[in-house]
Design a protein around this motif. Structure first.
Motif, PDB file in Angstrom:
ATOM      1  N   GLY A  99      -0.153  -9.441 -11.983  1.00 54.85           N
ATOM      2  CA  GLY A  99       0.382  -8.316 -11.200  1.00 54.85           C
ATOM      3  C   GLY A  99      -0.553  -7.946 -10.052  1.00 54.85           C
ATOM      4  N   ALA A 100      -1.864  -8.033 -10.303  1.00 53.81           N
ATOM      5  CA  ALA A 100      -2.833  -7.704  -9.244  1.00 53.81           C
ATOM      6  C   ALA A 100      -2.734  -8.712  -8.108  1.00 53.81           C
ATOM      7  CB  ALA A 100      -4.247  -7.680  -9.825  1.00 53.81           C
ATOM      8  N   GLY A 132       0.274  -8.029  -6.159  1.00 52.57           N
ATOM      9  CA  GLY A 132       0.072  -6.863  -5.293  1.00 52.57           C
ATOM     10  C   GLY A 132      -0.706  -7.235  -4.035  1.00 52.57           C
ATOM     11  N   TRP A 133      -1.704  -8.097  -4.184  1.00 52.40           N
ATOM     12  CA  TRP A 133      -2.523  -8.506  -3.031  1.00 52.40           C
ATOM     13  C   TRP A 133      -1.669  -9.259  -2.001  1.00 52.40           C
ATOM     14  CZ3 TRP A 133      -6.875  -6.568  -1.616  1.00 52.40           C
ATOM     15  CH2 TRP A 133      -7.720  -7.222  -0.725  1.00 52.40           C
ATOM     16  N   ASN A 135       1.739  -8.926  -1.922  1.00 55.11           N
ATOM     17  CA  ASN A 135       2.996  -8.179  -1.769  1.00 55.11           C
ATOM     18  C   ASN A 135       4.214  -9.023  -2.161  1.00 55.11           C
ATOM     19  OD1 ASN A 135       4.557  -5.935  -1.237  1.00 55.11           O
ATOM     20  ND2 ASN A 135       4.905  -6.511   0.905  1.00 55.11           N
ATOM     21  N   PRO A 141       5.520 -10.531  -9.313  1.00 48.52           N
ATOM     22  CA  PRO A 141       4.615 -11.236 -10.239  1.00 48.52           C
ATOM     23  C   PRO A 141       5.181 -12.547 -10.779  1.00 48.52           C
ATOM     24  CG  PRO A 141       4.653  -8.893 -10.743  1.00 48.52           C
ATOM     25  CD  PRO A 141       5.697  -9.117  -9.682  1.00 48.52           C
ATOM     26  N   PRO A 178      -5.580  -7.432   2.212  1.00 51.84           N
ATOM     27  CA  PRO A 178      -4.299  -7.663   1.549  1.00 51.84           C
ATOM     28  C   PRO A 178      -3.304  -8.318   2.499  1.00 51.84           C
ATOM     29  CG  PRO A 178      -4.851  -5.308   1.619  1.00 51.84           C
ATOM     30  CD  PRO A 178      -5.960  -6.032   2.290  1.00 51.84           C
ATOM     31  N   ASP A 187       0.890  -9.575   3.420  1.00 53.20           N
ATOM     32  CA  ASP A 187       2.317  -9.295   3.247  1.00 53.20           C
ATOM     33  C   ASP A 187       3.043 -10.625   3.441  1.00 53.20           C
ATOM     34  OD1 ASP A 187       4.886  -8.441   3.160  1.00 53.20           O
ATOM     35  OD2 ASP A 187       4.663  -6.857   4.670  1.00 53.20           O
ATOM     36  N   SER A 244      -9.176  -3.603  -3.701  1.00 49.29           N
ATOM     37  CA  SER A 244      -8.091  -2.683  -3.349  1.00 49.29           C
ATOM     38  C   SER A 244      -8.572  -1.255  -3.136  1.00 49.29           C
ATOM     39  CB  SER A 244      -6.996  -2.716  -4.428  1.00 49.29           C
ATOM     40  OG  SER A 244      -6.484  -4.022  -4.523  1.00 49.29           O
TER      41      SER A 244
END
Ligand SMILES: Cc1ncc(COP(=O)(O)O)c(C=O)c1O
Length: 407
Positions: free
Chosen positions: A74-75, A78-79, A81, A84, A207, A209, A292
């Motif tokens: 999940g991390a 998130g990084w 975007n 998962p 991070p 996108d 983060s």
């Protein structure tokens, strides 16, 4: 969100050590970044208190390990975007590219083309050569410009109906040039090809996108993202992953096995055969958790001001030629140069004696070296923990190189 360079440095115990009797000036983060306490603690805590295999047992430790492993996924998501279940853990960028090269290419036909670039790391070249040999594919490569960027002007002549994939680095590990991804996306769309980006050097600089970037595959490696060795990730769009056959077979990646045949689990597990690098994944999740908390516009400004300091210092010596963008536009703090009369290995040895860690050599980018007729370069790469003293120590070291080797 904060960014206090001095406080941040204190999170990296290795930066306090001395090397060859000198304070350490670590300017080799593009090869491997150092790890913060948060990562060291997470890995140790996992092994000390929660160690078990994942996705298998029903006992408490197995549940805890599985939960931590999936939280790390999940991390990563998130990084980037992304979702998962579109993230596959691999042992690094190399393994991630090999996965795509061995699996996704199965549906290609002899004569189909894969377009690379002259700036690629060997791990974004050799896997395609292996696939090409197996399936009769044709490899082509976009040239590099004199500035050490991908020559996008060559794109129209290099893509066509047979182009099935463009595989390019997001940021060059030699020149620090950031690729104009939009141009590659447009070229790929124009011929129905997919786009794979090697984000190994981009991911540590903030991070991402990925959906906005428009790539179809994205890979990176954990040890450059302030995480452990032996962990990395592949992202691909769900429908692409769903259509890909497994690459490695074994436990975890199956639905049902008989002696004659097997059916396979859905992604991501279809591509994570065997016991995965659990502690390493958890460490990578911790690295991303740590990163983060940072104010990335402040980090970027800090890294760019150090890059400018370095570029200015190098430009002041007429024996030095910067190999890559001379300015800050569309570049990161990976700076390669050569120095008239001095071999990169000799330069790095003199720097090492002063506690300055740089990289000298071909940087796993021999086609790029060939293109510029270089045996190698000296490379300094800037990470979140560097400060002006690191740059100045390097520049002072280069003065000594000039005195000793270029007199
Ligand atoms: C641009 C790039 N791609 C791929 C890799 C390979 O990463 P790993 O060896 O962790 O798989 C590297 C590492 O040097 C790199 O710089």
């Amino acid at each position: 969100m904060t960014f206090d360079p001095a406080a941040l440095r204190a999170q990296f115990p290795i930066l306090a050590r001395r090397v060859r009797g000198q304070p350490l000036h670590y300017l080799d983060s593009a090869a491997t970044a150092q790890v913060p306490l948060a990562v060291l603690d997470a890995v140790r805590t996992h092994d000390a208190m929660h160690r078990a295999n994942v996705h298998r047992g029903v006992h408490a430790l197995a549940e805890e390990a599985t939960q931590a492993y999936e939280a790390a996924r999940g991390a990563v998501a998130g990084w980037l975007n992304v979702a998962p279940d579109e993230v596959i853990f691999t042992s690094g960028a190399t393994a991630a590219i090999n996965l795509v090269a061995q699996s996704w290419t199965r549906s290609l036909s002899p004569g189909d083309e894969i377009l690379l670039t002259e700036l690629e790391h060997h791990s974004n070249i050799v896997p395609w050569q292996l696939a090409a040999e197996r399936q009769g594919l044709v490899l082509r490569a976009l040239p590099a410009t004199a500035e050490g960027r991908i020559d996008l002007a060559a794109l129209p002549a290099m893509v066509g109906a047979r182009t099935k994939l463009i595989a390019a680095t997001h940021v060059s590990n030699v020149t620090g040039a950031v690729t104009d991804v939009a141009a590659l996306v447009a070229a790929a769309r124009s011929c129905g090809a997919k786009l794979l980006l090697d984000g190994s050097q981009r991911a540590p600089h903030g991070p991402l996108d990925i959906p906005a970037l428009g790539a179809d595959f994205y890979v990176f490696t954990g040890h450059k993202l302030y995480g452990p060795n032996g962990i990395g990730a592949l992202w691909a769009r769900r429908e692409i992953l769903a259509a890909m056959p497994p690459f490695l077979g074994g436990g975890e990646m199956i639905r049902r096995v008989t002696i004659e045949r097997s059916t396979y689990a859905d992604p991501p597990r279809r591509f994570e055969a065997g016991t995965p690098p659990i502690a390493q994944a958890i460490g990578l999740g911790a690295a991303i958790g740590f990163l983060s908390t940072l104010d990335w516009s402040a980090v970027a400004a800090h890294e760019m001001s150090l890059t400018q300091r370095l570029l200015d210092g190098l430009a002041a010596d007429r024996r030095i030629r910067i190999f890559g963008p001379a300015g800050l536009q569309s570049r990161i703090g990976v700076v390669s140069f050569d120095m008239e009369g001095a071999h990169p290995h000799d330069i790095c040895q003199i720097l090492d004696a002063r506690g300055v860690a740089c990289r000298g050599g071909h940087h796993c980018a021999q086609p790029l070296m060939d293109r510029f007729d270089l045996a190698g370069t000296t490379r300094a790469s800037i990470g979140i923990y560097n400060d002006a003293s690191d740059i100045d120590a390097l520049l002072d070291g280069l003065d000594e190189v000039a005195r000793r080797l270029c007199a």
